[in-house]
Design a protein around this motif. Structure first.
Motif, PDB file in Angstrom:
ATOM      1  N   MET A 104     -79.285  79.494  88.177  1.00 24.68           N
ATOM      2  CA  MET A 104     -79.316  78.112  87.672  1.00 24.68           C
ATOM      3  C   MET A 104     -79.458  76.996  88.777  1.00 24.68           C
ATOM      4  N   PRO A 105     -80.456  76.087  89.136  1.00 23.93           N
ATOM      5  CA  PRO A 105     -80.555  75.357  90.225  1.00 23.93           C
ATOM      6  C   PRO A 105     -79.211  74.461  90.241  1.00 23.93           C
ATOM      7  N   THR A 106     -78.981  74.052  91.542  1.00 21.45           N
ATOM      8  CA  THR A 106     -78.125  73.380  91.915  1.00 21.45           C
ATOM      9  C   THR A 106     -78.274  71.653  91.717  1.00 21.45           C
ATOM     10  N   GLU A 107     -79.595  71.407  91.646  1.00 18.98           N
ATOM     11  CA  GLU A 107     -79.764  69.966  91.513  1.00 18.98           C
ATOM     12  C   GLU A 107     -80.941  69.863  90.683  1.00 18.98           C
ATOM     13  N   LYS A 108     -81.079  68.947  89.668  1.00 16.27           N
ATOM     14  CA  LYS A 108     -82.173  68.513  88.936  1.00 16.27           C
ATOM     15  C   LYS A 108     -82.454  67.166  89.002  1.00 16.27           C
ATOM     16  N   PHE A 109     -83.763  66.739  88.731  1.00 16.62           N
ATOM     17  CA  PHE A 109     -84.227  65.290  88.511  1.00 16.62           C
ATOM     18  C   PHE A 109     -83.718  64.824  87.141  1.00 16.62           C
ATOM     19  N   CYS A 110     -83.547  63.441  87.120  1.00 19.85           N
ATOM     20  CA  CYS A 110     -83.187  62.770  85.848  1.00 19.85           C
ATOM     21  C   CYS A 110     -84.403  63.033  84.852  1.00 19.85           C
ATOM     22  N   LYS A 111     -85.766  63.177  85.296  1.00 28.58           N
ATOM     23  CA  LYS A 111     -86.799  63.204  84.470  1.00 28.58           C
ATOM     24  C   LYS A 111     -86.886  64.666  83.563  1.00 28.58           C
ATOM     25  N   ASP A 112     -86.234  65.486  84.275  1.00 24.82           N
ATOM     26  CA  ASP A 112     -85.951  66.780  83.643  1.00 24.82           C
ATOM     27  C   ASP A 112     -85.346  66.829  82.304  1.00 24.82           C
ATOM     28  N   SER A 113     -84.324  65.885  82.117  1.00 22.32           N
ATOM     29  CA  SER A 113     -83.605  65.912  80.974  1.00 22.32           C
ATOM     30  C   SER A 113     -84.273  64.727  79.913  1.00 22.32           C
ATOM     31  N   LEU A 114     -85.357  64.146  80.242  1.00 23.07           N
ATOM     32  CA  LEU A 114     -85.801  62.990  79.499  1.00 23.07           C
ATOM     33  C   LEU A 114     -86.174  63.445  77.976  1.00 23.07           C
ATOM     34  N   VAL A 115     -85.736  62.785  76.946  1.00 19.73           N
ATOM     35  CA  VAL A 115     -85.917  63.134  75.608  1.00 19.73           C
ATOM     36  C   VAL A 115     -86.612  61.628  75.228  1.00 19.73           C
TER      37      VAL A 115
ATOM     38  N   ILE B 236     -77.175  65.555  89.625  1.00 22.69           N
ATOM     39  CA  ILE B 236     -78.482  64.801  89.184  1.00 22.69           C
ATOM     40  C   ILE B 236     -79.016  64.251  90.517  1.00 22.69           C
ATOM     41  N   VAL B 237     -80.214  64.090  90.389  1.00 22.17           N
ATOM     42  CA  VAL B 237     -81.074  63.703  91.434  1.00 22.17           C
ATOM     43  C   VAL B 237     -82.053  62.548  91.058  1.00 22.17           C
ATOM     44  N   PRO B 238     -81.691  61.167  91.360  1.00 23.94           N
ATOM     45  CA  PRO B 238     -82.689  60.038  90.724  1.00 23.94           C
ATOM     46  C   PRO B 238     -83.745  59.798  91.531  1.00 23.94           C
ATOM     47  N   GLN B 239     -84.869  59.505  91.015  1.00 28.90           N
ATOM     48  CA  GLN B 239     -86.098  59.121  91.846  1.00 28.90           C
ATOM     49  C   GLN B 239     -86.548  57.768  91.573  1.00 28.90           C
ATOM     50  N   SER B 240     -86.648  57.279  90.345  1.00 28.34           N
ATOM     51  CA  SER B 240     -87.436  55.930  90.070  1.00 28.34           C
ATOM     52  C   SER B 240     -86.353  54.732  90.510  1.00 28.34           C
TER      53      SER B 240
END
Length: 171
Positions: free
Chosen positions: A1-12, A129-133
């Motif tokens: 499992m990755p240690t970090e993910k972007f917010c957009k990866d969980s977008l619904v 979590i890693v924010p971008q926008s």
């Protein structure tokens, strides 16, 4: 499992039409129906982020900003905005769109917390979590304030629960 993910990866994103059966006596979307939609999309975001079973730990708020009418569609967007060891804060944005004019308005916002569970039903570690926008950064940077309020409210609820009676009032 990755240690970090972007917010957009969980977008619904979920869009629904509003039918007369979904409305209340004010001819707007019934709040309980919207709350069900909110919990549904938020739980999917939490599951996408953690890739595990999740449980709703709290609904911080549902702020109804404007009515959603039968002439509207309702679009819910949810994603993970903050993470702890096993917990996730999920933001849900509710947009009403007038289907005749195309006008879109923010109708409601909500924050919920979910906990990731392993196969034995115990809390399990999740990626950070890693924010971008700009929106994601704003929500991420203000999350610690919400976490503190959430913890304080939970402690108050525990104290309150020790005093509240659970026996049947009619007996």
């Amino acid at each position: 499992m990755p240690t970090e993910k972007f917010c957009k990866d969980s977008l619904v994103v979920k869009t629904s039409r509003i039918f007369p059966i979904d409305t209340n006596n004010h001819n707007s979307l019934f709040g309980g129906k919207l709350m069900s939609y909110i919990d549904d999309v938020a739980s999917i975001s939490a599951s996408r982020h953690s890739r595990s079973n999740v449980v709703t730990a709290s609904t911080d708020s549902v702020d109804f900003l404007m009515p959603i009418r039968p002439t509207d569609s309702v679009c819910l967007e949810s994603y993970v905005t903050h993470t702890g060891r096993s917990s996730m804060e999920v933001f849900v944005k509710v947009v009403a769109e007038n289907l005749k004019t195309g006008e879109r308005k923010l109708a409601a916002t909500s924050f919920l917390t979910f906990v990731a569970l392993d196969e034995e039903g115990k809390p399990t570690k999740i990626p950070q979590i890693v924010p971008q926008s700009a929106e994601e950064h704003m929500l991420f940077n203000t999350a610690e304030q919400r976490v503190k309020v959430r913890k304080d409210r939970r402690e108050h609820s525990k104290a309150f629960a020790k005093v509240v009676k659970t026996d049947a009032p009619w007996i």
